[in-house]
Write a protein that holds these residues in place. Structure first.
Motif, PDB file in Angstrom:
ATOM      1  N   GLY A  66      23.151  11.049  -5.710  1.00 50.01           N
ATOM      2  CA  GLY A  66      22.387  11.718  -6.912  1.00 50.01           C
ATOM      3  C   GLY A  66      21.209  12.815  -6.254  1.00 50.01           C
ATOM      4  N   GLY A  67      20.882  12.753  -4.991  1.00 46.58           N
ATOM      5  CA  GLY A  67      19.716  13.365  -4.553  1.00 46.58           C
ATOM      6  C   GLY A  67      20.526  14.906  -4.262  1.00 46.58           C
ATOM      7  N   LEU A  68      21.745  14.739  -3.723  1.00 45.49           N
ATOM      8  CA  LEU A  68      22.573  15.967  -3.506  1.00 45.49           C
ATOM      9  C   LEU A  68      22.579  16.613  -4.792  1.00 45.49           C
ATOM     10  CD1 LEU A  68      25.224  14.613  -1.067  1.00 45.49           C
ATOM     11  CD2 LEU A  68      23.177  16.269  -0.483  1.00 45.49           C
ATOM     12  N   LEU A  69      22.746  16.076  -5.711  1.00 45.64           N
ATOM     13  CA  LEU A  69      22.876  16.748  -7.116  1.00 45.64           C
ATOM     14  C   LEU A  69      21.556  17.385  -7.581  1.00 45.64           C
ATOM     15  CD1 LEU A  69      24.243  17.301 -10.011  1.00 45.64           C
ATOM     16  CD2 LEU A  69      23.258  15.238 -10.856  1.00 45.64           C
ATOM     17  N   GLY A  70      20.362  16.746  -7.227  1.00 45.59           N
ATOM     18  CA  GLY A  70      19.118  17.270  -7.454  1.00 45.59           C
ATOM     19  C   GLY A  70      18.957  18.335  -6.597  1.00 45.59           C
ATOM     20  N   TYR A  71      19.317  18.270  -5.415  1.00 45.68           N
ATOM     21  CA  TYR A  71      19.169  19.436  -4.255  1.00 45.68           C
ATOM     22  C   TYR A  71      19.908  20.747  -5.063  1.00 45.68           C
ATOM     23  CZ  TYR A  71      19.375  21.837   0.022  1.00 45.68           C
ATOM     24  OH  TYR A  71      19.394  22.923   0.991  1.00 45.68           O
ATOM     25  N   ALA A  72      21.112  20.309  -5.488  1.00 43.71           N
ATOM     26  CA  ALA A  72      21.911  21.447  -6.095  1.00 43.71           C
ATOM     27  C   ALA A  72      21.473  22.010  -7.400  1.00 43.71           C
ATOM     28  CB  ALA A  72      23.392  20.882  -6.425  1.00 43.71           C
ATOM     29  N   ILE A  73      20.754  21.154  -8.167  1.00 44.14           N
ATOM     30  CA  ILE A  73      19.924  21.528  -9.346  1.00 44.14           C
ATOM     31  C   ILE A  73      18.986  22.567  -8.784  1.00 44.14           C
ATOM     32  CG2 ILE A  73      18.140  21.197 -11.126  1.00 44.14           C
ATOM     33  CD1 ILE A  73      20.052  18.461 -11.369  1.00 44.14           C
ATOM     34  N   GLY A  74      18.209  22.215  -7.732  1.00 41.77           N
ATOM     35  CA  GLY A  74      17.084  23.162  -7.357  1.00 41.77           C
ATOM     36  C   GLY A  74      17.718  24.486  -6.645  1.00 41.77           C
ATOM     37  N   ALA A  75      18.715  24.310  -5.908  1.00 31.63           N
ATOM     38  CA  ALA A  75      19.219  25.554  -5.239  1.00 31.63           C
ATOM     39  C   ALA A  75      20.025  26.213  -6.143  1.00 31.63           C
ATOM     40  CB  ALA A  75      20.260  25.069  -4.140  1.00 31.63           C
ATOM     41  N   LEU A  76      20.775  25.836  -7.278  1.00 28.75           N
ATOM     42  CA  LEU A  76      21.728  26.729  -8.127  1.00 28.75           C
ATOM     43  C   LEU A  76      21.172  27.071  -9.403  1.00 28.75           C
ATOM     44  CD1 LEU A  76      25.064  24.978  -6.708  1.00 28.75           C
ATOM     45  CD2 LEU A  76      24.042  27.075  -5.919  1.00 28.75           C
ATOM     46  N   ALA A  77      20.432  26.083  -9.974  1.00 30.20           N
ATOM     47  CA  ALA A  77      20.134  26.014 -11.342  1.00 30.20           C
ATOM     48  C   ALA A  77      18.564  25.886 -11.576  1.00 30.20           C
ATOM     49  CB  ALA A  77      21.048  25.108 -12.279  1.00 30.20           C
ATOM     50  N   TYR A  78      17.739  26.349 -10.441  1.00 29.24           N
ATOM     51  CA  TYR A  78      16.410  26.072 -10.743  1.00 29.24           C
ATOM     52  C   TYR A  78      15.846  26.569 -12.151  1.00 29.24           C
ATOM     53  CZ  TYR A  78      11.518  25.649  -9.961  1.00 29.24           C
ATOM     54  OH  TYR A  78       9.952  25.353 -10.092  1.00 29.24           O
ATOM     55  N   GLU A  79      16.103  27.640 -12.389  1.00 30.91           N
ATOM     56  CA  GLU A  79      15.387  28.423 -13.513  1.00 30.91           C
ATOM     57  C   GLU A  79      16.089  27.619 -14.891  1.00 30.91           C
ATOM     58  OE1 GLU A  79      13.174  31.082 -13.401  1.00 30.91           O
ATOM     59  OE2 GLU A  79      13.157  30.702 -11.458  1.00 30.91           O
ATOM     60  N   PHE A 137      17.644  17.512   4.743  1.00 30.06           N
ATOM     61  CA  PHE A 137      17.608  16.750   3.562  1.00 30.06           C
ATOM     62  C   PHE A 137      18.288  15.527   3.397  1.00 30.06           C
ATOM     63  CE2 PHE A 137      19.065  15.936  -0.731  1.00 30.06           C
ATOM     64  CZ  PHE A 137      18.023  15.650  -1.558  1.00 30.06           C
ATOM     65  N   ILE A 138      19.666  15.515   3.784  1.00 31.59           N
ATOM     66  CA  ILE A 138      20.522  14.318   3.786  1.00 31.59           C
ATOM     67  C   ILE A 138      20.018  13.224   4.671  1.00 31.59           C
ATOM     68  CG2 ILE A 138      22.959  13.557   4.257  1.00 31.59           C
ATOM     69  CD1 ILE A 138      23.877  16.401   3.464  1.00 31.59           C
ATOM     70  N   ALA A 139      19.939  13.725   6.079  1.00 29.87           N
ATOM     71  CA  ALA A 139      19.237  12.854   7.187  1.00 29.87           C
ATOM     72  C   ALA A 139      18.124  11.983   6.412  1.00 29.87           C
ATOM     73  CB  ALA A 139      19.080  13.353   8.424  1.00 29.87           C
ATOM     74  N   ARG A 145      15.695   6.311   1.608  1.00 23.94           N
ATOM     75  CA  ARG A 145      16.284   5.420   0.576  1.00 23.94           C
ATOM     76  C   ARG A 145      16.729   4.332   1.227  1.00 23.94           C
ATOM     77  NH1 ARG A 145      13.853   6.779  -3.672  1.00 23.94           N
ATOM     78  NH2 ARG A 145      15.279   6.602  -5.372  1.00 23.94           N
ATOM     79  N   GLY A 146      17.396   4.099   2.747  1.00 23.01           N
ATOM     80  CA  GLY A 146      17.773   2.984   3.258  1.00 23.01           C
ATOM     81  C   GLY A 146      16.855   2.293   3.712  1.00 23.01           C
ATOM     82  N   LEU A 147      15.703   2.775   4.061  1.00 23.89           N
ATOM     83  CA  LEU A 147      14.208   1.959   4.453  1.00 23.89           C
ATOM     84  C   LEU A 147      14.035   1.192   3.340  1.00 23.89           C
ATOM     85  CD1 LEU A 147      12.705   4.174   7.241  1.00 23.89           C
ATOM     86  CD2 LEU A 147      13.392   1.797   7.467  1.00 23.89           C
ATOM     87  N   ARG A 148      13.798   2.010   2.106  1.00 18.72           N
ATOM     88  CA  ARG A 148      13.483   1.271   1.065  1.00 18.72           C
ATOM     89  C   ARG A 148      14.249   0.360   0.437  1.00 18.72           C
ATOM     90  NH1 ARG A 148      11.862   4.533  -4.705  1.00 18.72           N
ATOM     91  NH2 ARG A 148      11.557   2.931  -6.013  1.00 18.72           N
ATOM     92  N   PHE A 149      15.449   0.849   0.235  1.00 18.92           N
ATOM     93  CA  PHE A 149      16.381  -0.294  -0.410  1.00 18.92           C
ATOM     94  C   PHE A 149      16.762  -1.646   0.572  1.00 18.92           C
ATOM     95  CE2 PHE A 149      18.068   3.678  -2.996  1.00 18.92           C
ATOM     96  CZ  PHE A 149      17.040   3.196  -3.843  1.00 18.92           C
ATOM     97  N   PHE A 150      16.778  -1.220   1.934  1.00 16.61           N
ATOM     98  CA  PHE A 150      17.040  -2.649   2.791  1.00 16.61           C
ATOM     99  C   PHE A 150      15.845  -3.414   2.918  1.00 16.61           C
ATOM    100  CE2 PHE A 150      20.907  -0.192   3.127  1.00 16.61           C
ATOM    101  CZ  PHE A 150      21.972  -1.272   3.217  1.00 16.61           C
ATOM    102  N   ILE A 151      14.769  -2.948   2.848  1.00 23.16           N
ATOM    103  CA  ILE A 151      13.628  -3.613   3.330  1.00 23.16           C
ATOM    104  C   ILE A 151      13.182  -4.364   1.967  1.00 23.16           C
ATOM    105  CG2 ILE A 151      10.926  -3.544   2.985  1.00 23.16           C
ATOM    106  CD1 ILE A 151      11.097  -1.415   5.075  1.00 23.16           C
ATOM    107  N   VAL A 152      13.538  -3.994   0.764  1.00 24.78           N
ATOM    108  CA  VAL A 152      13.473  -4.976  -0.596  1.00 24.78           C
ATOM    109  C   VAL A 152      14.281  -5.900  -0.528  1.00 24.78           C
ATOM    110  CG1 VAL A 152      13.814  -4.811  -2.927  1.00 24.78           C
ATOM    111  CG2 VAL A 152      12.280  -3.048  -2.128  1.00 24.78           C
TER     112      VAL A 152
END
Length: 192
Positions: A66-79, A137-139, A145-152
């Motif tokens: 989903g973050g990659l979709l957000g990245y794509a929104i910012g890169a390709l369709a920000y306006e 961005f991916i790394a 997100r790994g730290l957040r979800f796996f700590i919880v």
């Protein structure tokens, strides 16, 4: 009413399709949806502690995608898409000045937003808009997100029964705390 909602959420969390619901929520939360996946992830882990790490893994994968979709929104369709989403959070006028500084701190911005109640979608869209290197961005998204979800997941797996008892005894207080954290995240986005 709150007790009924809690019971319904716990039953939903134990449903055979709950993983798909979690994946969908984690995916869209990373780009457009305002509710974090923790809303369903935590009850799912409390309902089935033996699946805690699988649940965290689903949330991680779906959130990064989903973050990659957000990245794509910012890169390709920000306006067309990204700017209205950020404008709805009161950040439209600050975006231009923020753009120049963002990539200097991009790693830390993604790491912080990925691990805290700060709306992650803001950072995913900004990362694409400012041209943050996709690999970074991916790394960073995987790490945060790994730290957040796996700590919880680890905490609920280890201390699930006492935490569940605590939540059930103090449901009103826990709801107020959750809403305060959620509103605090939106406040940070809007006024900082």
């Amino acid at each position: 009413m709150l007790r009924g909602l809690y019971t319904w959420t716990m039953q939903l969390a134990d449903h055979p399709r709950a993983m798909w619901v979690l994946a969908l929520i984690a995916f869209i939360e990373s780009s457009v949806f305002p509710i974090p996946p923790d809303v369903i992830m935590i009850p799912m882990i409390l309902a089935r502690p033996n699946r805690a790490f699988a649940i965290a893994g689903v949330a991680l994968v779906a959130s990064v995608l989903g973050g990659l979709l957000g990245y794509a929104i910012g890169a390709l369709a920000y306006e067309q898409i990204g700017q209205p989403i950020l404008a709805s959070m009161g950040k439209a006028e600050a975006m231009e000045s923020f753009n120049t500084r963002f990539n200097d701190f991009g790693f830390w911005a993604v790491l912080t937003a990925g691990m805290t109640p700060f709306p992650y979608k803001v950072i995913t869209i900004m990362s694409g808009w400012t041209g943050m290197p996709l690999g970074t961005f991916i790394a960073t998204s995987i790490l945060a997100r790994g730290l957040r979800f796996f700590i919880v997941a680890a905490l609920l797996w280890k201390y699930g029964a006492p935490i569940r008892d605590f939540i059930e005894r103090r449901l009103g207080l826990m709801f107020i705390l959750f809403v305060a954290l959620l509103l605090g995240g939106f406040y940070v986005v809007r006024y900082l």
